[in-house]
Design an enzyme around this catalytic site. Structure first.
Site, PDB file in Angstrom:
ATOM      1  N   GLU A 140      16.634 -59.675  12.808  1.00 46.85           N
ATOM      2  CA  GLU A 140      15.630 -59.845  13.866  1.00 46.85           C
ATOM      3  C   GLU A 140      14.385 -60.206  13.083  1.00 46.85           C
ATOM      4  O   GLU A 140      13.487 -60.875  13.972  1.00 46.85           O
ATOM      5  CB  GLU A 140      15.711 -59.109  14.714  1.00 46.85           C
ATOM      6  CG  GLU A 140      16.886 -58.614  15.517  1.00 46.85           C
ATOM      7  CD  GLU A 140      16.956 -57.468  16.548  1.00 46.85           C
ATOM      8  OE1 GLU A 140      15.789 -56.703  16.461  1.00 46.85           O
ATOM      9  OE2 GLU A 140      17.906 -57.402  17.053  1.00 46.85           O
ATOM     10  N   ALA A 142      11.742 -59.860   9.314  1.00 46.73           N
ATOM     11  CA  ALA A 142      11.710 -59.836   7.696  1.00 46.73           C
ATOM     12  C   ALA A 142      11.585 -58.229   7.643  1.00 46.73           C
ATOM     13  O   ALA A 142      10.924 -57.424   8.329  1.00 46.73           O
ATOM     14  CB  ALA A 142      10.332 -60.437   7.126  1.00 46.73           C
ATOM     15  N   GLY A 164      22.783 -65.420   3.864  1.00 38.18           N
ATOM     16  CA  GLY A 164      21.342 -66.166   3.777  1.00 38.18           C
ATOM     17  C   GLY A 164      21.154 -66.667   2.278  1.00 38.18           C
ATOM     18  O   GLY A 164      22.196 -66.952   1.466  1.00 38.18           O
ATOM     19  N   GLY A 165      20.040 -66.698   2.138  1.00 35.54           N
ATOM     20  CA  GLY A 165      19.335 -67.295   0.764  1.00 35.54           C
ATOM     21  C   GLY A 165      18.997 -66.012  -0.454  1.00 35.54           C
ATOM     22  O   GLY A 165      19.348 -64.856   0.048  1.00 35.54           O
ATOM     23  N   ASP A 166      18.219 -66.532  -1.201  1.00 34.30           N
ATOM     24  CA  ASP A 166      17.802 -65.436  -2.047  1.00 34.30           C
ATOM     25  C   ASP A 166      17.118 -64.466  -1.611  1.00 34.30           C
ATOM     26  O   ASP A 166      17.061 -63.327  -2.280  1.00 34.30           O
ATOM     27  CB  ASP A 166      17.282 -66.297  -3.539  1.00 34.30           C
ATOM     28  CG  ASP A 166      17.942 -67.085  -4.082  1.00 34.30           C
ATOM     29  OD1 ASP A 166      19.274 -66.863  -4.231  1.00 34.30           O
ATOM     30  OD2 ASP A 166      17.521 -68.185  -4.603  1.00 34.30           O
ATOM     31  N   GLU A 171      16.467 -58.734  -0.190  1.00 38.09           N
ATOM     32  CA  GLU A 171      16.411 -57.509   0.975  1.00 38.09           C
ATOM     33  C   GLU A 171      17.604 -56.436   0.778  1.00 38.09           C
ATOM     34  O   GLU A 171      17.149 -55.210   0.928  1.00 38.09           O
ATOM     35  CB  GLU A 171      16.040 -57.961   2.137  1.00 38.09           C
ATOM     36  CG  GLU A 171      14.769 -58.337   2.809  1.00 38.09           C
ATOM     37  CD  GLU A 171      14.505 -58.297   4.668  1.00 38.09           C
ATOM     38  OE1 GLU A 171      15.029 -57.366   4.859  1.00 38.09           O
ATOM     39  OE2 GLU A 171      14.077 -59.258   4.885  1.00 38.09           O
ATOM     40  N   SER A 209      18.032 -72.054   1.200  1.00 36.53           N
ATOM     41  CA  SER A 209      17.386 -73.472   0.870  1.00 36.53           C
ATOM     42  C   SER A 209      17.792 -73.673  -0.713  1.00 36.53           C
ATOM     43  O   SER A 209      18.164 -74.877  -0.989  1.00 36.53           O
ATOM     44  CB  SER A 209      15.823 -73.435   0.845  1.00 36.53           C
ATOM     45  OG  SER A 209      15.541 -73.115   2.253  1.00 36.53           O
ATOM     46  N   ASP A 441      11.512 -64.529  -5.692  1.00 37.73           N
ATOM     47  CA  ASP A 441      12.652 -64.644  -4.923  1.00 37.73           C
ATOM     48  C   ASP A 441      12.456 -65.144  -3.583  1.00 37.73           C
ATOM     49  O   ASP A 441      13.021 -64.968  -2.602  1.00 37.73           O
ATOM     50  CB  ASP A 441      13.505 -63.339  -4.742  1.00 37.73           C
ATOM     51  CG  ASP A 441      14.480 -62.984  -5.670  1.00 37.73           C
ATOM     52  OD1 ASP A 441      14.701 -63.951  -6.820  1.00 37.73           O
ATOM     53  OD2 ASP A 441      15.012 -61.671  -6.018  1.00 37.73           O
ATOM     54  N   GLU A 443       9.553 -65.020  -2.050  1.00 37.95           N
ATOM     55  CA  GLU A 443       8.604 -64.489  -1.423  1.00 37.95           C
ATOM     56  C   GLU A 443       7.149 -64.184  -2.083  1.00 37.95           C
ATOM     57  O   GLU A 443       7.156 -64.130  -3.305  1.00 37.95           O
ATOM     58  CB  GLU A 443       9.189 -62.828  -0.892  1.00 37.95           C
ATOM     59  CG  GLU A 443      10.402 -63.027  -0.237  1.00 37.95           C
ATOM     60  CD  GLU A 443       9.963 -63.393   1.218  1.00 37.95           C
ATOM     61  OE1 GLU A 443       8.954 -63.306   1.708  1.00 37.95           O
ATOM     62  OE2 GLU A 443      11.193 -63.797   1.665  1.00 37.95           O
TER      63      GLU A 443
END
Length: 479
Positions: A140, A142, A164-166, A171, A209, A441, A443
């Protein structure tokens, strides 16, 4: 390994390690029996013994992809059918490394926002076939995954999986490593601490992505392949790198940490999230034209094995196996190197960072479990050379290693210090081109001066790894 053989017109052989599940022909599986929208109204009576069963298995095809297949087998004697099914099921139950109960996180907004659809269409049916009990959680916000893993009861789980992605994958392992450190009363903010390995393996199903981690692990970003690897339960050790600023752990990463150009791109692209993955192209074009350079100093503990002279990291990689068994003494990696200058980009690649747009990645010979990170330094140069760099990254054959403005090192750890420190926020606003941020990654890390340390094979990840190309082999066909 054990094989299952069947005589039809010819002999067909299948390793039992490639079997996903075996079910009687009357079994109804939601999402798999597509012709049936609901279970049969009159289930088979327990006194009636089936005379056929369905064998679900996976076959490796071209380009490192795996595909789910099934074959129906029949026999006039139901006792023989029951014997076959029991034998195969007992063998599969004996594969204790296969997960039976997993916690699965789905990022609904990552990449092209297809996470939930991938779960429903591609992943859930395979998990159901394999009999894996799945606790699915749609993220829901970050930090949702990290916070959940820090507090949830994980005692009855066999694995944690993410779609999900990297960033989503990051996480997961950030939460698991911090949870392990908390349980063992180890301070993760100590840059010299030996971080504990999480007890649970991790599976990553790509829907981001770029999905560089999934590509580096599986040799493809194919969703079905990643799901099948999780069901198989085969795992390997993945290096995780810690990023500290003084005595504060900023983040753990598995893909790449990048300062300069890619840091500018990730910071600028946050303003254009509404564009989806195209925001990276837009911000990338802006920043390549701007061609900013950043003064800095890198100090690294260099490994004698230079990336350009290394082998590719594939299945059963000898270099990663050596480090897994601690057969490479630390004293062999003892040469400190200092590099100063003005850089367009500073990268610490934990994996090759290959993806569909960059088939070779930043460092094609980077190893996923050798306790080292490949440091790729791109000197500040002309706009033409920057374009050469981007073209080389998109090549299927050429690497960055031989470009004259690129330096590549392999290191156990390294530090970066910006040479020009700004004294006030006003000066930062006025001379913003002097400093950048780190792209970790996907972020943003705002702290400029950092220490990166590699933790050898800290995390177990599900994969059968990429392999050398093989010819198509015959497989069972439905009867």
């Amino acid at each position: 390994c054990p094989v299952f053989s069947l005589f039809v017109a010819a002999r067909w052989t299948l390793p039992l390690t490639d079997v996903l599940a075996v079910r009687y022909g009357d079994d109804w599986i939601p999402g798999v029996n597509v012709k049936e929208k609901q279970p049969p109204t009159q289930p088979t009576s327990p006194t009636v013994c089936p005379t056929n069963f369905i064998l679900h298995y996976a076959v490796r095809t071209t380009k490192n992809k795996w595909r789910h297949h099934s074959v129906t087998m029949s026999h006039t004697d139901p006792r023989q059918v029951a014997s076959w099914v029991k034998t195969i099921r007992n063998y599969l139950l004996g594969l204790t490394h296969r997960p039976r109960k997993v916690m699965l996180f789905v990022n609904p907004i990552g990449g092209k926002k297809k996470g939930v659809r991938i779960w429903e269409k591609d992943v859930q049916p395979l998990m159901t076939i394999a009999g894996i009990e799945t606790k699915m959680i749609v993220t829901e916000r970050a930090g949702h995954i990290r916070d959940t893993l820090l507090t949830a009861d994980l005692s009855d789980l066999h694995a944690v999986v993410c779609i999900g992605g990297d960033g989503t994958f990051a996480e997961v392992f950030n939460g698991l490593v911090l949870r392990a450190a908390k349980d063992e009363q180890i301070d993760p903010n100590d840059p010299d601490a030996r971080l504990p390995s999480p007890a649970l393996p991790v599976g990553v199903i790509p829907s981001g992505s770029t999905d560089t981690v999934a590509y580096s692990l599986h040799g493809t970003t194919d969703v079905q392949t990643a799901a099948i690897h999780i069901i198989f339960g085969d795992s390997t050790g993945l290096d995780i790198s810690s990023v500290h600023n003084n005595h504060t752990l900023l983040r753990l990463y598995a893909s790449v940490l990048s300062y300069g150009y890619l840091g500018d791109v990730i910071r600028d692209s946050e303003k254009f999230r509404w564009m989806g993955p195209q925001r990276y192209d837009y911000s990338g074009f802006k920043k390549i034209i701007a061609n900013k350079g950043y003064e800095g100093e890198i100090e690294l503990l260099s490994d004698p094995c230079h990336p350009a002279g290394s082998t590719r990291c594939m299945k059963n990689c000898s270099r990663c196996l050596q480090h897994m068994h601690n057969s490479v003494p630390d004293q062999e990696i003892s040469r400190w190197v200092t590099v100063r200058g003005k850089f367009f980009m500073v990268n610490g690649a934990n994996v090759s960072c290959a993806c569909s747009r960059s088939p070779m990645g930043f460092s094609p010979h980077c190893h996923i479990g050798d306790g080292c990170v490949d440091v790729i330094l791109v000197r500040h140069t002309s706009l033409i050379n920057n374009i050469r760099l981007l073209l080389r990254l998109s090549s299927k054959r050429k690497t960055l290693y031989d470009l004259p403005f690129v330096e590549v090192y392999r290191a156990r750890e390294f530090t970066f210090r910006a040479q020009q420190q700004l004294q006030s926020q006003g000066e930062i606003n006025r001379l913003g081109s002097r400093i950048s941020v780190w792209n970790c990654d996907g972020e943003v890390i705002d702290s400029t001066n950092v220490k990166i340390r590699v933790h050898c094979q800290l995390l177990k990840v599900y994969t059968r790894r990429a392999q050398e190309p093989v010819r198509q082999t015959s497989c069972f066909s439905a009867m």
